[in-house]
Design a protein around this motif. Structure first.
Motif, short mmCIF file in Angstrom:
data_model
loop_
_atom_site.label_atom_id
_atom_site.label_comp_id
_atom_site.label_asym_id
_atom_site.label_seq_id
_atom_site.Cartn_x
_atom_site.Cartn_y
_atom_site.Cartn_z
N LEU A 1 0.84 -1.21 0.00
CA LEU A 1 0.00 0.00 0.00
C LEU A 1 0.88 1.27 0.00
N LEU B 1 0.99 4.09 -3.02
CA LEU B 1 0.75 5.52 -2.83
C LEU B 1 1.93 6.36 -3.33
N LEU C 1 0.99 8.68 5.10
CA LEU C 1 0.83 9.17 3.73
C LEU C 1 2.17 9.60 3.18
N LEU D 1 2.42 11.68 -2.62
CA LEU D 1 0.95 11.66 -2.69
C LEU D 1 0.36 12.80 -1.88
N HIS E 1 1.41 -4.29 -5.11
CA HIS E 1 1.37 -2.88 -5.51
C HIS E 1 0.90 -2.76 -6.96
N TRP F 1 -2.92 -3.03 -6.89
CA TRP F 1 -3.58 -1.77 -6.49
C TRP F 1 -3.54 -0.76 -7.63
#
Length: 513
Positions: free
Chosen positions: A15, A19, A189, A193, A317, A320
């Protein structure tokens, strides 16, 4: 339950990498002059296909900022439709190099050339994206973009829209620089991003008149090469581009693998298998008409630091990325181009080893010259020619350093009628590169004294040096015949410098080997 717990670190890491990858995939594609979706396609292939293959278990592949300049020039020269066949040919070439076990030889490339290549790419990338920061089109080429900066600054000052876009871009760069310092937020985060999201929200809320990413849809953006495109491979320029794609992508991937290996304690990279994996990925990207791929150190280091343990993280990845491209393509249409330009300016700046230059200059001045020369050559010419110039500089530097030779002189201080000969002992590697200095030192010796030149301490004596030294001895020859030349071990035989080399009863020279 144990299987779920075992895959949890890879799931979380995937994840994080996803991102990080989204803004970079889109930004590299836009900067390369191709639809944004093609960057996502390359990222998907890098995850779902290359991610399964052996080689390096933790590094992540996708479109890289390092190839942006080369792709942009290729698209401008050959057209978007020909990009696929160029990437496909580069992938096949990588497969051949991997099958021939040439992967390990990429480690023999001078580190200064690699750093100079990345620095040159970073500089050209920055010069091009400065125009995108203001929603302007770059003139093209490193020198063209550099020369157009004064006009760009003047146009920006008198344009409200350009100033607005520049503010968004500069704000994006500021977030990228400051966000990692907020460690708690950075864990949740990633900075790229976060910067793009904040810029997009600001543009949407304030309804700012800036350019946004143009969305075509994933399927419409994919353009497999046709028969006419394969005919372009017969052109000399296309062959050079294929070689540049293959060599630069391979070098960047394998150097990235070496860097990733230093970040973890898991299995080491098999360079030949990794080269073949990259070849398979690029061949697939070529068939889809997408961007070329490399292993990307930004994504790879994020993968390791997020706790990835196996290749499952990079495969996930890719999953996603596929879901995002299929389910949320319209989300790209709200992203301001200036924000993506800010991401790439920041990425380009990180490619320039600013902090390493001064220490390198102090400790290894020759390496610093090669690094700077390679970078400048890329800006002035192009990526392929700049790298070739850098390699030639590295070879010349190595030849100069390995040809170190010096003279040890004894007996020069003796004076008077009973003074013996001056003994000159040559040490090191005597090549033509050091010949001028050696001859200057020999010519400076007193002509009224006998000189014995001992070459037995040389590890290497090339033909040019041997002939020149023999000629020097001939010029110092006395009138009544030579003294016999003594033989010894070390440099091997010296070519005959002509009759009478040496000294007789008067002043002159003897070469002793």
């Amino acid at each position: 339950m144990r299987k779920i717990m075992a895959i949890r670190p890879d799931f979380t890491a995937s994840l994080v990498v996803f991102l990080v990858a989204v803004p970079l995939c889109v930004g590299v594609a836009v900067a390369s002059g191709v639809p944004a979706e093609l960057g996502l396609v390359t990222g998907i292939v890098g995850g779902l296909l290359t991610g399964f293959l052996p080689g390096s278990s933790l590094q992540v592949s996708g479109p890289a900022a390092g190839l942006t300049v080369l792709v942009y020039e290729a698209v401008r020269e050959f057209g978007l439709s020909a990009l696929g066949v160029l990437v496909l040919a580069a992938g096949v070439l990588q497969l051949v190099m991997g099958a021939l076990r040439l992967g390990r030889w990429f480690r023999a490339i001078s580190m200064a050339v690699v750093q100079g290549m990345l620095a040159g790419i970073g500089l050209v990338l920055i010069l091009g994206q400065l125009y995108a920061l203001t929603d302007a089109k770059p003139p093209g080429g490193g020198l063209g973009n550099l020369g157009g900066l004064p006009e760009l600054a003047a146009d920006t000052i008198w344009s409200d829209q350009a100033l607005t876009a520049a503010a968004i871009g500069v704000g994006t760069i500021a977030v990228l620089a400051l966000w990692p310092r907020w460690q708690r937020a950075a864990r949740v985060l990633p900075a790229p991003l976060a910067a793009v999201v904040l810029a997009t929200v600001a543009v949407a809320v304030l309804r700012l008149p800036v350019a946004r990413v143009e969305v075509e849809g994933l399927l419409s953006a994919v353009q497999p090469p046709g028969g006419a495109d394969f005919a372009r491979l017969a052109e000399a320029g296309a062959v050079g581009t294929v070689l540049a794609f293959a060599l630069i992508a391979s070098a960047e991937s394998l150097f990235s693998a070496a860097a990733v290996d230093r970040l973890h304690d898991g299995p080491r990279t098999d360079y030949d298998k990794e080269l073949m994996a990259q070849g398979v990925g690029n061949a697939a990207c070529g068939l889809l008409g997408a961007l070329p791929m490399t292993a990307v150190i930004v994504r790879s280091s994020a993968n390791v630091r997020a706790g990835a343990r196996t290749k499952a993280s990079r495969v996930l990845h890719g999953v996603w990325l596929l879901l995002f491209a299929a389910a949320f393509p319209a989300a790209l249409g709200v992203v301001p181009l200036a924000a993506l330009a800010g991401v790439l300016v920041h990425a380009g700046w990180k490619l320039v080893p600013v902090r390493d230059l001064l220490p390198l200059w102090r400790e290894h001045r020759g390496e610093a010259v090669v690094l700077a020369g390679t970078a400048v050559a890329i800006v002035v010419t192009n990526l392929f020619e700049g790298v070739v110039i850098g390699l030639l500089m590295a070879v010349a530097k190595s030849a100069w350093e390995t040809s170190h030779a010096h003279l040890e002189v004894s007996g020069l201080e003796d004076r008077g009628p009973g003074a013996g000969p001056i003994l000159v002992r040559a040490l090191g590697n005597a090549t033509f590169l050091r010949l001028p200095r050696l001859l200057d030192q020999l010519e400076a010796l007193p002509r009224e004294r006998t000189v014995v030149l001992d070459l037995s301490g040389l590890r290497h004596l090339d033909r040019a040096c041997a002939a020149a030294l023999g000629s020097w001895a001939e010029r110092r020859r006395p009138g009544d015949g030579p003294e016999p030349v003594d033989a010894g071990a070390g440099a091997g035989p010296v070519p005959d410098a002509g009759p009478g080399t040496g000294v007789g009863t008067g002043a002159g020279s003897t070469i002793r080997t």
